[in-house]
Design a protein around this motif. Structure first.
Motif, PDB file in Angstrom:
ATOM      1  N   ALA A 109     -85.347 -72.450-120.418  1.00  0.00           N
ATOM      2  CA  ALA A 109     -84.911 -72.785-121.780  1.00  0.00           C
ATOM      3  C   ALA A 109     -85.274 -74.210-122.190  1.00  0.00           C
ATOM      4  O   ALA A 109     -85.558 -74.461-123.359  1.00  0.00           O
ATOM      5  CB  ALA A 109     -83.404 -72.569-121.907  1.00  0.00           C
ATOM      6  N   GLY A 110     -85.287 -75.135-121.239  1.00  0.00           N
ATOM      7  CA  GLY A 110     -85.628 -76.514-121.569  1.00  0.00           C
ATOM      8  C   GLY A 110     -87.051 -76.668-122.068  1.00  0.00           C
ATOM      9  O   GLY A 110     -87.362 -77.620-122.784  1.00  0.00           O
ATOM     10  N   ALA A 111     -87.909 -75.736-121.707  1.00  0.00           N
ATOM     11  CA  ALA A 111     -89.288 -75.756-122.192  1.00  0.00           C
ATOM     12  C   ALA A 111     -89.487 -74.789-123.357  1.00  0.00           C
ATOM     13  O   ALA A 111     -90.203 -75.087-124.307  1.00  0.00           O
ATOM     14  CB  ALA A 111     -90.248 -75.402-121.053  1.00  0.00           C
ATOM     15  N   THR A 112     -88.838 -73.648-123.293  1.00  0.00           N
ATOM     16  CA  THR A 112     -89.055 -72.595-124.283  1.00  0.00           C
ATOM     17  C   THR A 112     -88.429 -72.908-125.644  1.00  0.00           C
ATOM     18  O   THR A 112     -89.061 -72.706-126.689  1.00  0.00           O
ATOM     19  CB  THR A 112     -88.500 -71.256-123.746  1.00  0.00           C
ATOM     20  OG1 THR A 112     -89.093 -70.996-122.467  1.00  0.00           O
ATOM     21  CG2 THR A 112     -88.791 -70.120-124.693  1.00  0.00           C
ATOM     22  N   LEU A 113     -87.194 -73.402-125.643  1.00  0.00           N
ATOM     23  CA  LEU A 113     -86.486 -73.609-126.911  1.00  0.00           C
ATOM     24  C   LEU A 113     -87.161 -74.612-127.851  1.00  0.00           C
ATOM     25  O   LEU A 113     -87.315 -74.325-129.045  1.00  0.00           O
ATOM     26  CB  LEU A 113     -85.029 -74.004-126.639  1.00  0.00           C
ATOM     27  CG  LEU A 113     -84.170 -72.872-126.092  1.00  0.00           C
ATOM     28  CD1 LEU A 113     -82.834 -73.403-125.565  1.00  0.00           C
ATOM     29  CD2 LEU A 113     -83.946 -71.799-127.153  1.00  0.00           C
ATOM     30  N   PRO A 114     -87.602 -75.795-127.370  1.00  0.00           N
ATOM     31  CA  PRO A 114     -88.244 -76.709-128.318  1.00  0.00           C
ATOM     32  C   PRO A 114     -89.579 -76.182-128.835  1.00  0.00           C
ATOM     33  O   PRO A 114     -89.939 -76.411-129.991  1.00  0.00           O
ATOM     34  CB  PRO A 114     -88.410 -78.010-127.536  1.00  0.00           C
ATOM     35  CG  PRO A 114     -88.371 -77.611-126.108  1.00  0.00           C
ATOM     36  CD  PRO A 114     -87.481 -76.400-126.041  1.00  0.00           C
ATOM     37  N   VAL A 115     -90.304 -75.453-127.987  1.00  0.00           N
ATOM     38  CA  VAL A 115     -91.571 -74.869-128.433  1.00  0.00           C
ATOM     39  C   VAL A 115     -91.311 -73.865-129.556  1.00  0.00           C
ATOM     40  O   VAL A 115     -91.998 -73.876-130.586  1.00  0.00           O
ATOM     41  CB  VAL A 115     -92.318 -74.220-127.245  1.00  0.00           C
ATOM     42  CG1 VAL A 115     -93.449 -73.345-127.741  1.00  0.00           C
ATOM     43  CG2 VAL A 115     -92.839 -75.281-126.294  1.00  0.00           C
ATOM     44  N   LEU A 116     -90.305 -73.012-129.367  1.00  0.00           N
ATOM     45  CA  LEU A 116     -89.956 -72.057-130.425  1.00  0.00           C
ATOM     46  C   LEU A 116     -89.520 -72.776-131.700  1.00  0.00           C
ATOM     47  O   LEU A 116     -89.880 -72.365-132.806  1.00  0.00           O
ATOM     48  CB  LEU A 116     -88.849 -71.110-129.949  1.00  0.00           C
ATOM     49  CG  LEU A 116     -89.261 -70.073-128.911  1.00  0.00           C
ATOM     50  CD1 LEU A 116     -88.035 -69.352-128.365  1.00  0.00           C
ATOM     51  CD2 LEU A 116     -90.263 -69.098-129.501  1.00  0.00           C
ATOM     52  N   ALA A 117     -88.763 -73.845-131.536  1.00  0.00           N
ATOM     53  CA  ALA A 117     -88.301 -74.601-132.705  1.00  0.00           C
ATOM     54  C   ALA A 117     -89.489 -75.158-133.494  1.00  0.00           C
ATOM     55  O   ALA A 117     -89.546 -75.026-134.726  1.00  0.00           O
ATOM     56  CB  ALA A 117     -87.373 -75.736-132.269  1.00  0.00           C
ATOM     57  N   PHE A 118     -90.445 -75.768-132.806  1.00  0.00           N
ATOM     58  CA  PHE A 118     -91.594 -76.337-133.513  1.00  0.00           C
ATOM     59  C   PHE A 118     -92.502 -75.247-134.075  1.00  0.00           C
ATOM     60  O   PHE A 118     -93.107 -75.434-135.134  1.00  0.00           O
ATOM     61  CB  PHE A 118     -92.360 -77.316-132.620  1.00  0.00           C
ATOM     62  CG  PHE A 118     -91.711 -78.661-132.568  1.00  0.00           C
ATOM     63  CD1 PHE A 118     -91.840 -79.547-133.625  1.00  0.00           C
ATOM     64  CD2 PHE A 118     -90.941 -79.044-131.489  1.00  0.00           C
ATOM     65  CE1 PHE A 118     -91.224 -80.789-133.606  1.00  0.00           C
ATOM     66  CE2 PHE A 118     -90.326 -80.283-131.452  1.00  0.00           C
ATOM     67  CZ  PHE A 118     -90.461 -81.160-132.508  1.00  0.00           C
ATOM     68  N   LEU A 119     -92.588 -74.112-133.402  1.00  0.00           N
ATOM     69  CA  LEU A 119     -93.369 -72.994-133.936  1.00  0.00           C
ATOM     70  C   LEU A 119     -92.766 -72.510-135.256  1.00  0.00           C
ATOM     71  O   LEU A 119     -93.475 -72.363-136.255  1.00  0.00           O
ATOM     72  CB  LEU A 119     -93.431 -71.855-132.924  1.00  0.00           C
ATOM     73  CG  LEU A 119     -94.213 -70.621-133.352  1.00  0.00           C
ATOM     74  CD1 LEU A 119     -95.685 -70.953-133.555  1.00  0.00           C
ATOM     75  CD2 LEU A 119     -94.067 -69.521-132.309  1.00  0.00           C
ATOM     76  N   PHE A 120     -91.454 -72.293-135.281  1.00  0.00           N
ATOM     77  CA  PHE A 120     -90.805 -71.836-136.514  1.00  0.00           C
ATOM     78  C   PHE A 120     -90.809 -72.925-137.585  1.00  0.00           C
ATOM     79  O   PHE A 120     -90.895 -72.616-138.772  1.00  0.00           O
ATOM     80  CB  PHE A 120     -89.385 -71.335-136.233  1.00  0.00           C
ATOM     81  CG  PHE A 120     -89.363 -69.932-135.716  1.00  0.00           C
ATOM     82  CD1 PHE A 120     -89.398 -68.853-136.591  1.00  0.00           C
ATOM     83  CD2 PHE A 120     -89.348 -69.673-134.354  1.00  0.00           C
ATOM     84  CE1 PHE A 120     -89.405 -67.545-136.127  1.00  0.00           C
ATOM     85  CE2 PHE A 120     -89.356 -68.370-133.873  1.00  0.00           C
ATOM     86  CZ  PHE A 120     -89.386 -67.313-134.757  1.00  0.00           C
ATOM     87  N   LEU A 121     -90.758 -74.193-137.179  1.00  0.00           N
ATOM     88  CA  LEU A 121     -90.879 -75.278-138.150  1.00  0.00           C
ATOM     89  C   LEU A 121     -92.260 -75.246-138.801  1.00  0.00           C
ATOM     90  O   LEU A 121     -92.387 -75.423-140.015  1.00  0.00           O
ATOM     91  CB  LEU A 121     -90.628 -76.633-137.481  1.00  0.00           C
ATOM     92  CG  LEU A 121     -90.671 -77.849-138.387  1.00  0.00           C
ATOM     93  CD1 LEU A 121     -89.579 -77.775-139.459  1.00  0.00           C
ATOM     94  CD2 LEU A 121     -90.527 -79.128-137.557  1.00  0.00           C
ATOM     95  N   GLY A 122     -93.284 -74.993-137.994  1.00  0.00           N
ATOM     96  CA  GLY A 122     -94.640 -74.876-138.537  1.00  0.00           C
ATOM     97  C   GLY A 122     -94.784 -73.712-139.489  1.00  0.00           C
ATOM     98  O   GLY A 122     -95.445 -73.823-140.534  1.00  0.00           O
ATOM     99  N   ILE A 123     -94.144 -72.584-139.163  1.00  0.00           N
ATOM    100  CA  ILE A 123     -94.184 -71.422-140.063  1.00  0.00           C
ATOM    101  C   ILE A 123     -93.466 -71.759-141.360  1.00  0.00           C
ATOM    102  O   ILE A 123     -93.962 -71.468-142.451  1.00  0.00           O
ATOM    103  CB  ILE A 123     -93.571 -70.179-139.376  1.00  0.00           C
ATOM    104  CG1 ILE A 123     -94.450 -69.744-138.197  1.00  0.00           C
ATOM    105  CG2 ILE A 123     -93.404 -69.037-140.380  1.00  0.00           C
ATOM    106  CD1 ILE A 123     -93.802 -68.711-137.283  1.00  0.00           C
ATOM    107  N   TYR A 124     -92.287 -72.383-141.260  1.00  0.00           N
ATOM    108  CA  TYR A 124     -91.538 -72.789-142.453  1.00  0.00           C
ATOM    109  C   TYR A 124     -92.390 -73.684-143.364  1.00  0.00           C
ATOM    110  O   TYR A 124     -92.453 -73.494-144.573  1.00  0.00           O
ATOM    111  CB  TYR A 124     -90.247 -73.517-142.059  1.00  0.00           C
ATOM    112  CG  TYR A 124     -89.729 -74.438-143.119  1.00  0.00           C
ATOM    113  CD1 TYR A 124     -89.134 -73.932-144.272  1.00  0.00           C
ATOM    114  CD2 TYR A 124     -89.857 -75.820-143.000  1.00  0.00           C
ATOM    115  CE1 TYR A 124     -88.676 -74.788-145.267  1.00  0.00           C
ATOM    116  CE2 TYR A 124     -89.402 -76.667-143.974  1.00  0.00           C
ATOM    117  CZ  TYR A 124     -88.812 -76.152-145.114  1.00  0.00           C
ATOM    118  OH  TYR A 124     -88.369 -76.994-146.094  1.00  0.00           O
TER     119      TYR A 124
END
Length: 153
Positions: A109-124
């Motif tokens: 989770a320490g690696a996966t969660l921030p990557v998902l956050a930035f991916l969805f931020l990029g989509i937004y």
């Protein structure tokens, strides 16, 4: 994409950096033994992804009310979960197993969660550069940490 300053990306970067700064003084005991054997290719890809994410701070496009607002909400949820993951780690005995345990069923989770956050931020933001940066970071960062988790078994 407009060149400028992004307050939202700055908030995300602060949420990313603060726990990592605290972690630097709270590393798991055996962490250096694991990190010395890190895959150099994945490390290089991870570093490139990190630099690209930081560069995205200079792309504004902080329009809050868009049809894509759900993506921003999801991105913030992932960052909040990331903060909660760190709270769990800092309250633990701080072993490698604690560092690479799943959190709410999310592996590494320490690696996966921030990557998902930035991916969805990029989509937004509809920012292809940020989406690309998040994908590059995902390959390196998650890849390294999955390897650490695999070596724990």
């Amino acid at each position: 994409m407009n060149f400028g300053f992004s307050y939202i990306t700055l908030i995300f970067l602060i949420m990313l950096f603060v726990p990592n700064i605290i972690w630097a003084k709270n590393k798991p005991e055996d962490y250096d033994d694991y990190s010395k054997d890190e895959n150099r290719t994945l490390t290089m890809i991870e570093r490139i992804g990190q630099v690209l994410i930081i560069c995205c701070l200079f792309f504004a496009d902080d329009i809050i009310f868009t049809p894509w607002i759900l993506m921003l909400i999801l991105a913030f949820i992932f960052m909040i979960l990331y903060e909660l993951y760190w709270i769990k780690y800092f309250r633990s005995p701080k072993t490698m197993k604690d560092m690479y345990s799943s959190f709410l069923g999310i592996p590494v989770a320490g690696a996966t969660l921030p990557v998902l956050a930035f991916l969805f931020l990029g989509i937004y933001k509809m920012n292809l550069f940020l989406i690309f940066a998040a994908l590059v970071l995902a390959i390196g960062h998650i890849g390294i940490h999955l390897d650490y988790a695999r070596r724990l078994k």
